[in-house]
Design a protein around this motif. Structure first.
Motif, PDB file in Angstrom:
ATOM      1  N   THR A  52       0.911  -1.207  -0.190  1.00 49.41           N
ATOM      2  CA  THR A  52       0.139  -0.009   0.162  1.00 49.41           C
ATOM      3  C   THR A  52       0.817   1.181  -0.054  1.00 49.41           C
ATOM      4  O   THR A  52       2.097   1.249   0.557  1.00 49.41           O
ATOM      5  CB  THR A  52      -0.845   0.053   1.274  1.00 49.41           C
ATOM      6  N   ARG A  53       0.621   2.194  -0.845  1.00 54.65           N
ATOM      7  CA  ARG A  53       1.159   3.344  -1.015  1.00 54.65           C
ATOM      8  C   ARG A  53       0.588   4.475  -0.851  1.00 54.65           C
ATOM      9  O   ARG A  53      -0.770   4.831  -1.141  1.00 54.65           O
ATOM     10  CB  ARG A  53       1.827   3.492  -2.212  1.00 54.65           C
ATOM     11  N   LEU A  54       1.047   5.817  -0.318  1.00 49.81           N
ATOM     12  CA  LEU A  54       0.317   7.102  -0.131  1.00 49.81           C
ATOM     13  C   LEU A  54       0.913   7.803  -1.345  1.00 49.81           C
ATOM     14  O   LEU A  54       2.221   8.009  -1.278  1.00 49.81           O
ATOM     15  CB  LEU A  54       0.734   7.688   1.192  1.00 49.81           C
ATOM     16  N   ASP A  55      -0.137   8.360  -2.207  1.00 48.95           N
ATOM     17  CA  ASP A  55       0.367   9.339  -3.034  1.00 48.95           C
ATOM     18  C   ASP A  55      -0.061  10.597  -2.333  1.00 48.95           C
ATOM     19  O   ASP A  55      -1.042  11.006  -2.241  1.00 48.95           O
ATOM     20  CB  ASP A  55      -0.552   9.077  -4.415  1.00 48.95           C
ATOM     21  N   ALA A  56       1.303  11.368  -2.099  1.00 46.15           N
ATOM     22  CA  ALA A  56       0.930  12.657  -1.141  1.00 46.15           C
ATOM     23  C   ALA A  56       1.978  13.521  -1.577  1.00 46.15           C
ATOM     24  O   ALA A  56       3.002  13.425  -2.346  1.00 46.15           O
ATOM     25  CB  ALA A  56       1.212  12.155   0.210  1.00 46.15           C
ATOM     26  N   VAL A  57       1.502  14.918  -1.157  1.00 50.06           N
ATOM     27  CA  VAL A  57       2.527  15.957  -1.412  1.00 50.06           C
ATOM     28  C   VAL A  57       3.206  16.336   0.033  1.00 50.06           C
ATOM     29  O   VAL A  57       2.711  16.137   1.058  1.00 50.06           O
ATOM     30  CB  VAL A  57       1.822  17.309  -1.982  1.00 50.06           C
ATOM     31  N   ASP A  58       4.634  16.323  -0.226  1.00 50.69           N
ATOM     32  CA  ASP A  58       5.580  16.732   1.045  1.00 50.69           C
ATOM     33  C   ASP A  58       5.339  18.177   1.143  1.00 50.69           C
ATOM     34  O   ASP A  58       5.548  18.993   0.428  1.00 50.69           O
ATOM     35  CB  ASP A  58       6.806  16.363   0.886  1.00 50.69           C
ATOM     36  N   LEU A  59       4.929  18.671   2.097  1.00 53.73           N
ATOM     37  CA  LEU A  59       4.294  20.002   2.608  1.00 53.73           C
ATOM     38  C   LEU A  59       5.607  21.074   2.508  1.00 53.73           C
ATOM     39  O   LEU A  59       5.688  22.360   2.138  1.00 53.73           O
ATOM     40  CB  LEU A  59       3.740  20.138   3.822  1.00 53.73           C
ATOM     41  N   ALA A  60       6.755  20.094   3.031  1.00 49.74           N
ATOM     42  CA  ALA A  60       7.987  21.393   2.993  1.00 49.74           C
ATOM     43  C   ALA A  60       8.538  21.697   1.709  1.00 49.74           C
ATOM     44  O   ALA A  60       8.953  22.623   1.410  1.00 49.74           O
ATOM     45  CB  ALA A  60       8.847  20.598   3.847  1.00 49.74           C
ATOM     46  N   SER A  61       8.446  20.426   0.487  1.00 44.10           N
ATOM     47  CA  SER A  61       9.179  20.720  -0.465  1.00 44.10           C
ATOM     48  C   SER A  61       8.338  21.055  -1.648  1.00 44.10           C
ATOM     49  O   SER A  61       8.543  21.292  -2.886  1.00 44.10           O
ATOM     50  CB  SER A  61      10.026  19.610  -0.760  1.00 44.10           C
ATOM     51  N   GLY A  62       6.881  20.653  -1.390  1.00 40.63           N
ATOM     52  CA  GLY A  62       5.973  20.657  -2.584  1.00 40.63           C
ATOM     53  C   GLY A  62       6.050  19.708  -3.540  1.00 40.63           C
ATOM     54  O   GLY A  62       5.089  19.552  -4.336  1.00 40.63           O
TER      55      GLY A  62
END
Length: 210
Positions: free
Chosen positions: A183-193
């Motif tokens: 299972t993987r999270l498709d996500a945005v790193d809030l620090a780097s965008g």
């Protein structure tokens, strides 16, 4: 299908959608004429079911949104299939939200009579699941992920990458990707965008950011 049986099925169908559906679609679904669907809808209204008509895109017949739904009644066969699929999802780790799924399956079982529960158990004993489960993940990580995803909150994770480098990140989850073995999270790193995938089995700690 007899008319009484069709009326119950039509009510269940409308209850399950809550979005507009045209008379033509309903007629095709129940293999009757549009005129018959109109008569059936009138019968449901006469029985105090709040069926309304909505115009425009996505319109059609639907239950009033303020209508409080009665409990869902499962037959033993329907419950057996729901519970079987739920158990398969848990055993194969197809979904990370196992706690909530277990609770839902308990409610399906508890809604059945004692005799229906016995029949359900007999049927489930005759089902065999084959395959390799997805990689295991930590319970507290799954619980934090579930809350962050359903409540649309950021998630702070401690992540170990393929080079065994541990980092802490805050993510905005875009989607949850359930592959065959992981299972993987498709996500945005809030620090780097940066938007990327994070394997759930490599997350050692997780908490919701209020």
């Amino acid at each position: 299908m007899q008319r009484t049986e069709r009326l119950f099925a039509l009510a269940e169908y409308l209850r399950g959608r809550r979005t507009g559906v045209t008379a033509e679609v309903l007629a095709e679904r129940f293999n009757v004429t549009v005129r018959t669907i109109y008569r059936d809808l009138d019968a449901l209204r006469a029985a105090a079911l709040p069926v309304g008509a909505e115009r425009g895109r996505g319109g059609g017949y639907a239950l009033d949104r303020s209508y409080s739904l009665p409990p869902v009644n499962f037959t033993a066969r329907e419950a057996a299939l729901v519970v079987a699929l739920g158990r398969f999802a848990i055993d194969m780790r197809l979904l990370p939200f196992t706690g909530t799924l277990e609770s839902a399956l308990d409610k399906v079982r508890s809604a059945l009579s004692t005799s229906a529960q016995r029949e359900l158990l007999e049927r489930l004993r005759e089902l065999t699941f084959l395959g390799v489960p997805s990689l295991p993940t930590k319970k507290n990580v799954r619980e934090a992920l579930e809350r962050a995803w359903f409540e649309r909150q950021p998630l702070r994770i401690t992540y170990v990458d393929g080079n065994f480098l541990e980092t802490t990140r805050e993510l905005r989850i875009e989607s949850v990707v359930m592959d065959r073995h992981e299972t993987r999270l498709d996500a945005v790193d809030l620090a780097s965008g940066e938007r990327r995938h994070f394997r759930l089995d490599r997350i050692t700690r997780a908490e919701v950011v209020e």
